[in-house]
Design a protein around this motif. Structure first.
Motif, short mmCIF file in Angstrom:
data_model
loop_
_atom_site.label_atom_id
_atom_site.label_comp_id
_atom_site.label_asym_id
_atom_site.label_seq_id
_atom_site.Cartn_x
_atom_site.Cartn_y
_atom_site.Cartn_z
N ASP A 71 0.81 -1.21 0.00
CA ASP A 71 0.00 0.00 0.00
C ASP A 71 0.85 1.26 0.00
OD1 ASP A 71 0.94 -0.15 2.58
OD2 ASP A 71 -1.01 0.10 3.54
N ARG A 75 -2.69 2.72 -3.53
CA ARG A 75 -3.90 2.13 -3.01
C ARG A 75 -4.88 1.82 -4.14
NH1 ARG A 75 -5.45 2.41 2.41
NH2 ARG A 75 -3.62 2.42 3.75
N ALA A 127 -5.17 -3.78 -0.88
CA ALA A 127 -4.79 -2.39 -0.60
C ALA A 127 -5.88 -1.42 -1.05
CB ALA A 127 -3.47 -2.06 -1.30
N GLN A 128 -6.44 -1.66 -2.24
CA GLN A 128 -7.50 -0.79 -2.73
C GLN A 128 -8.77 -0.94 -1.91
OE1 GLN A 128 -8.18 -0.67 -6.97
NE2 GLN A 128 -10.28 0.05 -6.74
N GLN A 130 -9.08 -1.84 1.19
CA GLN A 130 -8.89 -1.21 2.50
C GLN A 130 -9.02 0.31 2.39
OE1 GLN A 130 -5.08 -2.60 3.79
NE2 GLN A 130 -5.90 -4.44 4.74
N ALA A 131 -8.46 0.87 1.32
CA ALA A 131 -8.53 2.31 1.13
C ALA A 131 -9.98 2.77 0.96
CB ALA A 131 -7.70 2.72 -0.08
N ASP A 165 -4.71 -0.27 9.80
CA ASP A 165 -4.46 -0.79 8.45
C ASP A 165 -3.59 -2.04 8.51
OD1 ASP A 165 -5.93 1.24 7.36
OD2 ASP A 165 -4.21 2.44 6.75
#
Length: 210
Positions: A71, A75, A127-128, A130-131, A165
């Motif tokens: 990340d 992201r 990662a995306q 979570q963002a 995170d």
């Protein structure tokens, strides 16, 4: 051949030094630190960041690129996967501090390549996701906090957004509470709190501006 650490923080309050310390504690000997300050990993692709561009210019065949997790490179699914593959095509080895992952272009075995690429895709998608989840949770948390601006905010969380995170990333990969707590530098109780009620944890962080 050199070992570079690329670090990124999205706010002025966050500290690049933490990522440097984590790399050193993981056993890496860093030759040079490249860092972007106050840059969003969601809206600004790596090649559009001032130091991100410099990173592409500096990396050479045989170099190692260390990041806290994927990340830090972005992201966005497309941005992360393209960046890692671009580095591998140059002969650069990409390593993550969290989980100790290694990605390189050395293998020519099609099965090994497929597994590697699938893992890169999974981590980039995580990662995306979570963002996006963070953005939604922060919006709802901020809205709720504004509505009760003069109300008691509750006990201040003993963790930061970056800690959360890390915990969620560890749990997403099937790690246990002990491993997640160690990776994030928080208590097991904090891990259980985040795991049980992630939206509430985000709202608490937003209420306290963490």
């Amino acid at each position: 051949m050199k070992t570079f650490l690329y670090a990124r923080v999205s706010t002025a309050e966050q500290n690049i030094g933490i990522q440097v310390t984590q790399a050193e504690q993981a056993g890496y000997v860093i030759d040079e630190v490249i860092a972007d300050h106050g840059v969003s990993g969601v809206s600004v692709p790596l090649k559009d960041r001032q130091e991100g561009r410099r990173l592409f210019d500096m990396l050479r065949h045989g170099d190692t690129l260390v990041v806290r997790w994927v990340d830090r490179l972005g992201r966005d699914y497309r941005d992360v996967t393209q960046n890692i593959r671009a580095f591998m095509d140059r002969g650069v080895v990409v390593k993550t501090i969290i989980n100790g992952m290694t990605f390189d272009g050395a293998t020519t075995d099609p099965i090994a390549m497929a597994v590697r690429d699938a893992l890169i895709g999974f981590m980039a998608a995580t990662a995306q996701a979570q963002a996006e989840a963070t953005k939604v949770a922060q919006k709802s948390g901020i809205a709720a906090a504004k509505e009760r601006e003069d109300a008691y905010k509750g006990r201040k969380p003993g963790f930061t957004s970056a800690d959360m995170d890390t915990v969620l990333a560890e749990l997403e990969k099937g790690r246990g509470a002990t491993e997640a707590a160690k990776a994030a530098g928080v208590s097991r109780q904090t891990v259980y709190r985040i795991k049980t009620a992630p939206a509430a944890a985000r709202a608490a962080l937003a209420a306290w501006g963490l």
